[in-house]
Design a protein around this motif. Structure first.
Motif, short mmCIF file in Angstrom:
data_model
loop_
_atom_site.label_atom_id
_atom_site.label_comp_id
_atom_site.label_asym_id
_atom_site.label_seq_id
_atom_site.Cartn_x
_atom_site.Cartn_y
_atom_site.Cartn_z
N LYS A 556 -10.96 -15.39 0.67
CA LYS A 556 -11.68 -16.67 0.58
C LYS A 556 -12.23 -16.92 -0.82
CE LYS A 556 -15.83 -16.79 2.41
NZ LYS A 556 -16.82 -17.11 1.34
N ASP A 557 -12.78 -15.88 -1.43
CA ASP A 557 -13.53 -16.05 -2.67
C ASP A 557 -12.75 -15.68 -3.93
OD1 ASP A 557 -15.92 -16.72 -1.16
OD2 ASP A 557 -15.96 -14.61 -0.61
N GLY A 558 -11.58 -15.08 -3.78
CA GLY A 558 -10.79 -14.71 -4.94
C GLY A 558 -10.03 -15.88 -5.52
N ASP A 559 -9.31 -15.62 -6.61
CA ASP A 559 -8.63 -16.71 -7.31
C ASP A 559 -7.16 -16.88 -6.89
OD1 ASP A 559 -7.31 -14.57 -8.53
OD2 ASP A 559 -8.46 -14.73 -10.39
N TRP A 560 -6.68 -16.03 -5.99
CA TRP A 560 -5.28 -16.09 -5.51
C TRP A 560 -4.31 -16.01 -6.69
CZ3 TRP A 560 -3.39 -18.47 -0.47
CH2 TRP A 560 -4.31 -18.25 0.56
N SER A 561 -4.67 -15.25 -7.69
CA SER A 561 -3.81 -15.13 -8.86
C SER A 561 -2.79 -14.01 -8.67
CB SER A 561 -4.64 -14.85 -10.12
OG SER A 561 -5.22 -13.55 -10.07
N GLU A 562 -1.68 -14.14 -9.35
CA GLU A 562 -0.71 -13.06 -9.40
C GLU A 562 -1.32 -11.83 -10.08
OE1 GLU A 562 3.45 -13.70 -10.14
OE2 GLU A 562 3.12 -15.85 -10.41
N THR A 563 -2.25 -12.06 -10.99
CA THR A 563 -2.88 -10.96 -11.71
C THR A 563 -3.63 -10.04 -10.76
OG1 THR A 563 -3.34 -12.73 -13.29
CG2 THR A 563 -4.01 -10.50 -13.90
N TYR A 564 -4.42 -10.63 -9.86
CA TYR A 564 -5.18 -9.82 -8.91
C TYR A 564 -4.26 -9.07 -7.96
CZ TYR A 564 -8.14 -8.31 -5.12
OH TYR A 564 -8.76 -7.52 -4.17
N ILE A 565 -3.25 -9.74 -7.44
CA ILE A 565 -2.36 -9.08 -6.48
C ILE A 565 -1.60 -7.94 -7.14
CG2 ILE A 565 -0.27 -9.42 -5.11
CD1 ILE A 565 -2.95 -10.29 -3.81
N CYS A 566 -1.24 -8.08 -8.40
CA CYS A 566 -0.59 -6.97 -9.09
C CYS A 566 -1.53 -5.76 -9.17
CB CYS A 566 -0.16 -7.39 -10.49
SG CYS A 566 1.35 -8.38 -10.51
N ASN A 567 -2.82 -6.00 -9.42
CA ASN A 567 -3.77 -4.90 -9.44
C ASN A 567 -3.90 -4.25 -8.06
OD1 ASN A 567 -4.34 -5.16 -12.14
ND2 ASN A 567 -6.30 -6.20 -11.87
N LEU A 568 -3.98 -5.09 -7.02
CA LEU A 568 -4.10 -4.56 -5.66
C LEU A 568 -2.89 -3.70 -5.30
CD1 LEU A 568 -5.28 -6.45 -2.51
CD2 LEU A 568 -3.08 -5.29 -2.46
N ILE A 569 -1.70 -4.20 -5.60
CA ILE A 569 -0.47 -3.46 -5.29
C ILE A 569 -0.40 -2.18 -6.12
CG2 ILE A 569 2.05 -3.54 -5.50
CD1 ILE A 569 1.81 -6.57 -4.81
N ASP A 570 -0.71 -2.30 -7.38
CA ASP A 570 -0.69 -1.15 -8.29
C ASP A 570 -1.58 -0.03 -7.74
OD1 ASP A 570 -0.36 0.45 -10.50
OD2 ASP A 570 -1.15 -0.97 -11.95
N TRP A 571 -2.78 -0.38 -7.29
CA TRP A 571 -3.69 0.64 -6.75
C TRP A 571 -3.12 1.29 -5.49
CZ3 TRP A 571 -8.11 2.74 -8.69
CH2 TRP A 571 -8.83 3.58 -7.83
N HIS A 572 -2.62 0.47 -4.57
CA HIS A 572 -2.05 1.02 -3.33
C HIS A 572 -0.90 1.99 -3.63
CE1 HIS A 572 -4.37 -2.04 -1.20
NE2 HIS A 572 -3.94 -1.57 -0.04
N LEU A 573 -0.02 1.60 -4.53
CA LEU A 573 1.15 2.43 -4.81
C LEU A 573 0.77 3.73 -5.49
CD1 LEU A 573 3.78 -0.26 -5.90
CD2 LEU A 573 3.42 0.74 -3.64
N LYS A 574 -0.18 3.68 -6.38
CA LYS A 574 -0.58 4.92 -7.06
C LYS A 574 -1.28 5.85 -6.08
CE LYS A 574 -5.26 4.82 -8.45
NZ LYS A 574 -6.13 6.00 -8.50
N GLU A 575 -2.03 5.30 -5.11
CA GLU A 575 -2.68 6.13 -4.10
C GLU A 575 -1.67 6.73 -3.13
OE1 GLU A 575 -6.96 6.07 -3.84
OE2 GLU A 575 -5.52 6.95 -5.22
N GLN A 576 -0.65 5.97 -2.78
CA GLN A 576 0.36 6.48 -1.84
C GLN A 576 1.07 7.72 -2.40
OE1 GLN A 576 2.79 3.07 -0.86
NE2 GLN A 576 1.06 1.98 0.05
N GLU A 577 1.13 7.82 -3.71
CA GLU A 577 1.75 9.00 -4.31
C GLU A 577 0.89 10.26 -4.14
OE1 GLU A 577 3.02 8.43 -8.31
OE2 GLU A 577 4.66 7.09 -7.73
N THR A 578 -0.35 10.09 -3.74
CA THR A 578 -1.27 11.24 -3.58
C THR A 578 -1.60 11.51 -2.12
OG1 THR A 578 -3.31 9.92 -3.72
CG2 THR A 578 -2.29 10.61 -5.80
N MET A 579 -0.81 10.97 -1.18
CA MET A 579 -1.07 11.10 0.25
C MET A 579 0.11 11.82 0.91
SD MET A 579 -2.53 7.18 0.40
CE MET A 579 -2.83 6.95 2.15
#
Length: 821
Positions: A556-579
């Motif tokens: 609701k409160d975010g900017d719906w930018s591609e920039t934010y989603i790239c950060n979100l995806i980047d974090w998830h993928l880097k964490e998945q490598e440690t699980m």
């Protein structure tokens, strides 16, 4: 991008159209159709002869080609509810069955959502359900029609075929109209005219098994004879061919006609070539029933592989851990909705494979056989599910449909080695279709579906997503985890996943991510996270998808930018490598898709969580996945769709590169800013980021990445704007260019001094009149007449034609602008 040899061979086979044959002579009925989007007074209106000398035709039929969806454009029309009701199709068939005593069939690969079929004025069959395949035997109806001399004269020996397709709202049907996708209408998958001999197979089931060591394969073949069954014994020849086409097994037997499924034969294969995403080795089964010119032959492709979801552990394929790296697919595309041709489907699946996908969940219904064949050949494992999606639980008719669709899904797609999971449903904790919402009754029905799936196929797993009070019923459970979107921060992802993992026997995380408005970028993408309080979970709850009200959340409160989603995806993928315990995860979804429940989104009626747009245009997020999931060297500078950045003179700006190479070097306007080493745990962009000054005006950014002697590079041009701006005051409209008869226009949001408002999200409405056509209702950021601005601008296109025309753009509280030519 380079692919392994077997994958290249698989692609070559697909591109040349070589695919398993289903029956003797089958023709896709794609041309010669007429359509009307309304109901008829009766079947006679579809077939009655025109009055002599009269030009009147009521209703007005229009020519169409199949596949065809009658919601191709209105599903994303910002001003109307999409059409839900009946539509009619008609054609005339030339039918010549070459087999003495043979049967003539109509094979529907899918039609939505209820279908009635007429041959002349005779109703020959019906089907309920928009996603499973079904076949009608029209042999007897053809014989009856040919006895009518008047009908033969009227249609000059051709066969009048009329089909009523209906997607009217119906609470006693799956899926619910509350679902986050359109329930499309039409003949949106291929329809085939098929001739088979007097004796043929209705179904050939091939169960390919292999031990965990991969040393001994066993293939068991069973079949169902099509009615009417022969009176006596039938000779059967079975052949098994290896991936190179060599015969590695052959068996001849005699089949006694019997009802139901009967055993045909079996083969043992020592040290079979195993099917996997890296090497999707496919064997061929060829069954010949009967002999001579009237013999029936059916070909199926199968694969030997051993699958296991380890209890409280990862997924293994052929005895080795395989992290399932997945996404989701809806049957939806710009300009055609559900009516994707085979070439469009192939393009989509290849794009997924090139992104590094080895797993896909088909949401939320059975999909085209073409999709499954491509998954087999490309090496993409599959979760396929029935469309029991949202709404609660209906009555006996509703429940019978679910069981019928489960049976059809398993039996029709049983032979595909790509499939590892049968899905029982999705978000079945979502009430409101019925006055009562009884969890115990839902549990009981879920148990029946689970038992049915295992009865039909003991060799695969079952699963559901998001129904916590049923999570103990299926083999595999996926909870709702939307860290950083509907709840919490993306940094909560691992902690929440570990907690959910501990609560079930087998955990698989499907559906995660967030929306991004293609072309919108941000200089401070994580700003909304500052207002999000932690420790309250990461699930999706009622109302979270709304853009107003409720708790603070990025959706609701975010900017719906591609920039934010790239950060979100980047974090998830880097964490998945440690699980190491993680079986896998699937991003929701691969492509933006239409939905009736999101009219206020930046592109109205569009779920914008895809990593590609609805027309396959790649968003920046596509390359984040590629940098983690692929091996062929690649590099991508963030910002290809970000023409203008902004900031203060001399301010350091972050430049990110996504790459799977060990190192990369950045050049800005020819100057090197150093070499960075890739480290997946160095967030963001795995350490491939630089803080650099940009020059006011044009800048050239180039990155060079290296892996050994292999060098790959990428370049973008960006303008850096240092002028500050005030509130939006006016609009500007300009033509950017024209190619192949399509002109591109850009609307810009400016302040009172004419400075571009680069953070403006103004909702714009385009209009057009005159010669030509506005290319809108496509469900893309550049193909919508109502669209939120991305960084103070929006693109629209016009198919040009000789003559005067005018394009307009307007927004609330701003004066409209008209551009005429």
């Amino acid at each position: 991008m380079k692919f392994p040899l077997l994958l290249r061979l698989a692609l070559l086979l697909l591109l040349t159209g070589l695919q398993p044959a289903r029956a003797q002579q089958s023709t896709r009925l794609t041309t010669g159709w007429e359509f009307v989007r309304q109901d008829l007074g009766g079947i006679w209106e579809a077939v009655r002869p025109a009055a002599p000398g009269s030009p009147e035709t009521v209703p007005l039929w229009t020519p169409v080609a199949l596949p065809h969806c009658f919601n191709a454009l209105d599903a994303v029309d910002p001003d109307v509810n999409y059409y839900q009701g009946p539509g009619w199709y008609r054609t005339r068939l030339a039918v010549q069955n070459p087999y003495p005593g043979g049967r003539t069939l109509l094979h529907f690969e899918g039609a939505g959502q209820k279908t009635d079929v007429y041959l002349y004025t005779t109703k020959v069959g019906s089907h309920v359900g928009g996603y499973d395949e079904w076949t009608l035997d029209i042999t007897d109806a053809l014989a009856a029609f040919r006895q009518s001399k008047a009908a033969q004269e009227q249609f000059k020996g051709l066969i009048p075929l009329s089909i009523r397709s209906d997607n009217t709202r119906d609470l006693e049907m799956m899926p619910s109209d509350l679902s986050d996708f359109n329930l499309y209408g039409g003949l949106y998958r291929y329809l085939n005219l098929t001739y088979v001999p007097a004796v043929s197979l209705e179904r050939l089931a091939a169960r390919a098994e292999v031990d965990a060591a991969g040393r001994l394969g066993r293939l068991t073949l069973r079949g169902v004879l099509r009615e009417p069954r022969p009176a006596g014994p039938v000779p059967v020849t079975l052949r098994l061919l290896d991936p190179r086409g060599r015969v590695v097994g052959q068996e001849r037997t005699t089949l006694m006609a019997a009802a139901g499924e009967v055993a045909l034969g079996s083969f043992r294969v020592k040290n079979p070539q195993l099917w996997s995403p890296a090497r999707p080795a496919l064997y061929t089964v060829r069954a010949t029933v009967g002999s001579g010119a009237g013999a029936y032959e059916q070909t199926e492709q199968i694969g030997f592989r051993h699958i296991e979801f380890v209890e409280h552990g990862p997924f293994t394929l052929n005895g080795q851990r395989l992290l399932l790296r997945g996404t989701h697919r809806h049957e939806d595309h710009a300009g055609v909705a559900a009516a994707l041709t085979e070439s469009l489907i192939r393009e989509e699946m290849v794009l997924m494979k090139q992104m590094g996908v080895n797993f896909i969940r088909l949401g939320h219904y059975q999909q085209s056989r073409i999709v499954l064949r491509l998954c087999d050949s490309l090496g993409i494992t599959v979760w396929e599910e029935i469309p029991w999606c949202r709404g609660g639980l209906g009555g006996p008719v509703y429940q019978a449909q679910g069981k019928r669709m489960m049976t059809n899904m398993v039996q029709q797609h049983y032979n595909h080695p790509a499939i590892i999971i049968w899905g029982l449903g999705n978000e079945n904790d979502w009430p409101n279709d019925f006055p009562a919402f009884d969890q115990q009754k839902i549990r009981a029905y879920m148990t029946e579906l689970n038992d049915l799936a295992h009865q039909l196929d003991p060799g695969r797993y079952t699963a559901i997503r998001r129904c916590d009070f049923c999570k103990d019923i299926p083999d595999v459970y996926s909870p709702s985890i939307w860290a950083g979107w509907y709840r919490g921060s993306y940094t909560d992802y691992k902690e929440v996943s570990e907690k959910e993992f501990a609560g079930v026997k087998r955990f698989l995380h499907v559906e995660w991510g967030g929306d991004s408005h293609a072309g919108r970028h941000s200089e401070s993408p994580d700003k909304a996270l500052a207002g999000i309080s932690g420790g309250k979970g990461a699930d999706e709850r009622a109302g979270d998808a709304a853009l107003i009200g409720g708790a603070a959340r990025v959706s609701k409160d975010g900017d719906w930018s591609e920039t934010y989603i790239c950060n979100l995806i980047d974090w998830h993928l880097k964490e998945q490598e440690t699980m190491p315990w993680l079986s896998g995860a699937a991003y929701w979804p691969f492509k933006d898709f239409s939905t009736p429940v999101r009219p206020e989104n930046p592109v109205p009626y569009l779920n914008q969580k895809g990593v590609v747009e609805r027309d396959f245009t790649k968003k920046e997020a596509y390359y984040v996945f590629q940098s983690y999931w692929t091996t062929a060297p690649m590099v991508h500078l963030y910002g290809h769709s970000w023409p203008v950045r902004w900031g203060l003179p001399g301010e350091l700006k972050m430049v990110k590169a996504y790459s799977n190479c060990p190192e990369a070097e950045l050049f800005v306007n020819g100057k090197s800013y150093g070499v960075k080493q890739r480290d997946s745990q160095n967030f963001p962009a795995a350490g491939l980021r630089w803080l650099v000054p940009l020059s006011a005006g044009p800048n050239v950014l180039r990155v060079v990445a290296r892996r050994g002697k292999t060098v790959v590079e990428d370049q973008i041009n960006q303008i850096y704007q240092t002028e500050t701006w005030g509130p939006p005051a006016r609009l500007a409209l300009e033509k950017l260019g024209e190619e192949a008869g399509v002109a591109t226009y850009q609307a810009a949001v400016l302040d009172a001094g004419g400075v571009r408002c680069l953070d403006a999200k103004t909702r714009l409405r385009f209009g057009f009149t005159g010669a030509g056509q506005l290319l809108d209702n496509l469900g893309t950021s550049s193909g919508a007449r109502v669209v939120e601005a991305y960084n103070g601008r929006a693109i629209i296109r016009v198919r040009t034609a000789p003559g005067p025309a005018a394009l307009s753009v307007q927004a609330e509280k701003l004066p409209p602008v008209l551009l005429a030519w």
